[in-house]
Design a protein around this motif. Sequence first.
Motif, PDB file in Angstrom:
ATOM      1  N   ALA A 119      69.100   9.213  -0.041  1.00 30.64           N
ATOM      2  CA  ALA A 119      68.794   7.758  -0.091  1.00 30.64           C
ATOM      3  C   ALA A 119      69.633   6.545   1.329  1.00 30.64           C
ATOM      4  CB  ALA A 119      70.009   7.006  -1.263  1.00 30.64           C
ATOM      5  N   ARG A 120      69.533   7.735   2.578  1.00 33.30           N
ATOM      6  CA  ARG A 120      70.850   7.441   3.477  1.00 33.30           C
ATOM      7  C   ARG A 120      69.103   7.265   4.438  1.00 33.30           C
ATOM      8  NH1 ARG A 120      74.317  11.075   2.772  1.00 33.30           N
ATOM      9  NH2 ARG A 120      73.396  13.005   3.704  1.00 33.30           N
ATOM     10  N   ALA A 121      67.656   8.107   3.991  1.00 33.00           N
ATOM     11  CA  ALA A 121      66.965   8.282   4.645  1.00 33.00           C
ATOM     12  C   ALA A 121      65.256   7.692   3.931  1.00 33.00           C
ATOM     13  CB  ALA A 121      65.986   9.723   4.730  1.00 33.00           C
ATOM     14  N   ILE A 122      65.608   7.047   2.966  1.00 31.87           N
ATOM     15  CA  ILE A 122      64.389   5.525   3.143  1.00 31.87           C
ATOM     16  C   ILE A 122      65.379   4.760   1.579  1.00 31.87           C
ATOM     17  CG2 ILE A 122      62.438   7.657   3.205  1.00 31.87           C
ATOM     18  CD1 ILE A 122      61.839   7.631   0.480  1.00 31.87           C
ATOM     19  N   PRO A 123      64.936   3.229   1.336  1.00 30.91           N
ATOM     20  CA  PRO A 123      64.980   2.583   0.933  1.00 30.91           C
ATOM     21  C   PRO A 123      65.016   3.115  -1.129  1.00 30.91           C
ATOM     22  CG  PRO A 123      63.288   1.809   2.628  1.00 30.91           C
ATOM     23  CD  PRO A 123      63.744   3.216   2.326  1.00 30.91           C
ATOM     24  N   ARG A 124      65.822   2.410  -1.148  1.00 32.78           N
ATOM     25  CA  ARG A 124      66.261   3.036  -2.674  1.00 32.78           C
ATOM     26  C   ARG A 124      64.571   2.166  -3.318  1.00 32.78           C
ATOM     27  NH1 ARG A 124      70.378   0.996  -7.075  1.00 32.78           N
ATOM     28  NH2 ARG A 124      69.313  -0.672  -7.228  1.00 32.78           N
ATOM     29  N   GLU A 125      64.455   1.379  -3.179  1.00 36.87           N
ATOM     30  CA  GLU A 125      62.936   0.946  -4.040  1.00 36.87           C
ATOM     31  C   GLU A 125      62.067   1.260  -3.526  1.00 36.87           C
ATOM     32  OE1 GLU A 125      63.318  -1.622   0.319  1.00 36.87           O
ATOM     33  OE2 GLU A 125      64.943  -0.843  -1.565  1.00 36.87           O
ATOM     34  N   LYS A 126      61.699   2.207  -2.801  1.00 38.13           N
ATOM     35  CA  LYS A 126      60.479   3.129  -2.191  1.00 38.13           C
ATOM     36  C   LYS A 126      60.767   4.670  -3.362  1.00 38.13           C
ATOM     37  CE  LYS A 126      59.706   1.660   1.975  1.00 38.13           C
ATOM     38  NZ  LYS A 126      57.938   1.496   1.310  1.00 38.13           N
ATOM     39  N   ILE A 127      62.220   4.953  -3.950  1.00 31.82           N
ATOM     40  CA  ILE A 127      61.721   6.338  -4.418  1.00 31.82           C
ATOM     41  C   ILE A 127      61.918   5.989  -6.541  1.00 31.82           C
ATOM     42  CG2 ILE A 127      63.419   8.074  -5.490  1.00 31.82           C
ATOM     43  CD1 ILE A 127      64.945   7.096  -2.354  1.00 31.82           C
ATOM     44  N   VAL A 128      60.781   6.980  -6.733  1.00 32.75           N
ATOM     45  CA  VAL A 128      61.286   6.806  -7.730  1.00 32.75           C
ATOM     46  C   VAL A 128      60.728   8.470  -8.952  1.00 32.75           C
ATOM     47  CG1 VAL A 128      59.131   6.574 -10.303  1.00 32.75           C
ATOM     48  CG2 VAL A 128      58.875   5.256  -8.888  1.00 32.75           C
TER      49      VAL A 128
END
Length: 229
Positions: A119-128
């Motif tokens: 969550a610190r590394a990339i935006p949440r909207e990019k995670i599934v």
Amino acid sequence: MLIPCIDLQSGQAVQLVHGRRRELAVSDVNAQLHKFRHYKWLHIIDLDAAMNKNHNNALVASLCKRARRKHKMNVRIGGGIRTTRRAKQLTKLGATQIIIGSAVFAKGKLNLRFLRALARAIPREKIVIALDTYKGKITTHGWRKSIALHPREVMPALEPFCSAFLCTDVDREGTLSGANLKYFATLRAATTHPIIAAGGIKTRREIATLARLKMDAAVGMALYKNLLR
């Protein structure tokens, strides 16, 4: 929304039954991408990486770039993404979203340390987050290992770490036996997050039913065999 899938194994686009027996393989992966070019979204899954059996990194990169630049598709990439470094590499490559599965769990429990780092590394909207099931349990590592948990039990705790869930019914994956719509309805009741349903989907009527549940449909075998009606 119907989402076509390109599952990669040994440099080919493949379709597996229950994630194990290979039913078909397409050697010209770019030609397969061309067939899917009119769809808004594409799933690219590296099965070799998911199973810890080598990887298809160069092909994944090539397909992602071609799909994004030439066909203007949104791309989700999954399979063997178990470090924040790999996650960041794929987003820099151009992946609209990445799919995280096995790394979500450690020793049969939620791997909160990894999820917080991600969550610190990339935006949440990019995670599934993938919550695939086989014989009633969450399955990981290319559908080779099981965890004594059900997606409904962990979805609320995982919502802060992702923008959607990918839920594959591995019992029906590749079988063309039809989607287990009752099962997907139970998942819909467990979370307000978007859900992408997969496994056994073979008709547009099923896709329409999933749409009424506010779910997208990831389709493989029915598209590859031109059986979607």
